[in-house]
Design a protein around this motif. Sequence first.
Motif, PDB file in Angstrom:
ATOM      1  N   ALA A 279       6.799   4.691   0.712  1.00 44.93           N
ATOM      2  CA  ALA A 279       5.351   4.663   0.900  1.00 44.93           C
ATOM      3  C   ALA A 279       4.695   5.890   0.262  1.00 44.93           C
ATOM      4  O   ALA A 279       3.656   5.778  -0.407  1.00 44.93           O
ATOM      5  CB  ALA A 279       5.019   4.589   2.387  1.00 44.93           C
ATOM      6  N   LEU A 280       5.297   7.056   0.466  1.00 47.58           N
ATOM      7  CA  LEU A 280       4.742   8.271  -0.140  1.00 47.58           C
ATOM      8  C   LEU A 280       4.773   8.194  -1.666  1.00 47.58           C
ATOM      9  O   LEU A 280       3.813   8.581  -2.344  1.00 47.58           O
ATOM     10  CB  LEU A 280       5.544   9.486   0.329  1.00 47.58           C
ATOM     11  CG  LEU A 280       5.158  10.069   1.690  1.00 47.58           C
ATOM     12  CD1 LEU A 280       6.198  11.064   2.157  1.00 47.58           C
ATOM     13  CD2 LEU A 280       3.783  10.721   1.624  1.00 47.58           C
ATOM     14  N   THR A 281       5.864   7.680  -2.197  1.00 50.15           N
ATOM     15  CA  THR A 281       5.973   7.541  -3.651  1.00 50.15           C
ATOM     16  C   THR A 281       4.906   6.586  -4.183  1.00 50.15           C
ATOM     17  O   THR A 281       4.261   6.861  -5.209  1.00 50.15           O
ATOM     18  CB  THR A 281       7.372   7.038  -4.034  1.00 50.15           C
ATOM     19  OG1 THR A 281       8.354   7.953  -3.542  1.00 50.15           O
ATOM     20  CG2 THR A 281       7.505   6.914  -5.541  1.00 50.15           C
ATOM     21  N   ASN A 282       4.714   5.461  -3.494  1.00 50.13           N
ATOM     22  CA  ASN A 282       3.682   4.514  -3.907  1.00 50.13           C
ATOM     23  C   ASN A 282       2.299   5.155  -3.881  1.00 50.13           C
ATOM     24  O   ASN A 282       1.484   4.962  -4.792  1.00 50.13           O
ATOM     25  CB  ASN A 282       3.696   3.289  -2.997  1.00 50.13           C
ATOM     26  CG  ASN A 282       4.838   2.341  -3.322  1.00 50.13           C
ATOM     27  OD1 ASN A 282       5.509   2.491  -4.332  1.00 50.13           O
ATOM     28  ND2 ASN A 282       5.051   1.373  -2.461  1.00 50.13           N
ATOM     29  N   CYS A 283       2.033   5.888  -2.806  1.00 50.35           N
ATOM     30  CA  CYS A 283       0.722   6.533  -2.678  1.00 50.35           C
ATOM     31  C   CYS A 283       0.485   7.503  -3.824  1.00 50.35           C
ATOM     32  O   CYS A 283      -0.601   7.551  -4.413  1.00 50.35           O
ATOM     33  CB  CYS A 283       0.621   7.276  -1.347  1.00 50.35           C
ATOM     34  SG  CYS A 283       0.573   6.216   0.104  1.00 50.35           S
TER      35      CYS A 283
END
Length: 372
Positions: A279-283
Amino acid sequence: MLAHDAHLASALADTERRLAATQALARVGDWTLERDTARMTWSPELFRLFERPVAQGVPDINEALAYFSPESLELTRTAFWYAIDKGERCTLEQTAHLPSGTTAHYVTEIVPVADAMGRVYMLYGTVQDITERKALEAERLRQVGRVAELSRRLLEVGEHERRRLAAALHDQASPNLAALKLIFTNLRKALPDSIHRELEPLLDDAAALLADTDAGIRDICATLHPATLDYAGLAAAIREYARLVARHSDTRVLLELDEDMGGLSAELQAMLFRIAQEALTNCAKHAAARRIRIELRRRGRDIILRIADDGCGFDPERPGQPAGAPGLGLITMRERAELAGGRFTLRAAPGAGTEIEVVLAPHAHRFPGGRP
């Protein structure tokens, strides 16, 4: 008149033959049950469905009910009285034990027939053989179970390989780099001043390259499998990776993490960390978010992980489309959560950011070998 009656009788017989052929083709039989006398009628196909010789005649109600398993018997009785008392049709599935020793599955439709006063005086029903469909459903469920087990196994193998590679980098490459930096420092000090001044730009570049390589290996280890996850727990690992993301982007990461994850198995902690990591990478890569909020909470016996950003958002019905989120990442996060018995919820809209929530009941998770 006689010719007319004969014609009607012939037409009726033809209709009955067509009905019997249709019922045989569809494996559907029908019956009637009179309320006051308990007298039943069976169609020819119903005799075949229950493997009852026509010569034995139509069974009485108790004999007919005896074909069913105890559970189906109670359901059938309840359905009969519901149809009679409420005057409403109902449908139920039944399991029957046939004279040949086989088990059959039927779906029965019960239709109440009322008189002019509204009193139900008869029940009419159809019985359809769904044994083959049930077998196909059971096989499908077995295949789904095998795929789920394979997916769980692949996740476990992937996590093991990540941990092994991270350990190898940490235990071999990092010490070698540290030794190389020490040798380089000593070599630099040993150079004569004239040569040192001449080579200083190259030496500075080499020192920066060593430092960048050392930092890069630490980041790779943190991405593969942070050692923090093993010795300090899930909250510390999320905090470390959030710092890494913030350092390499213009995104501010706000953390609200419960430190105590006691009772949460290593497999589940790794699973939740991977979801937070993805999720952090996507954000950082796709959402153009300025701020990300991560919450890790205990609520009763449940663990809740929530990641929300103020980025560009996307249409959840069109993941992976332009200006949308990467579909594969979302699928991976959902599969990780659901394979562990958790609930994955996605909330997003174009221009309104994205929120991901995972609710996990550790006492009910499906990972083998985990602790409740």
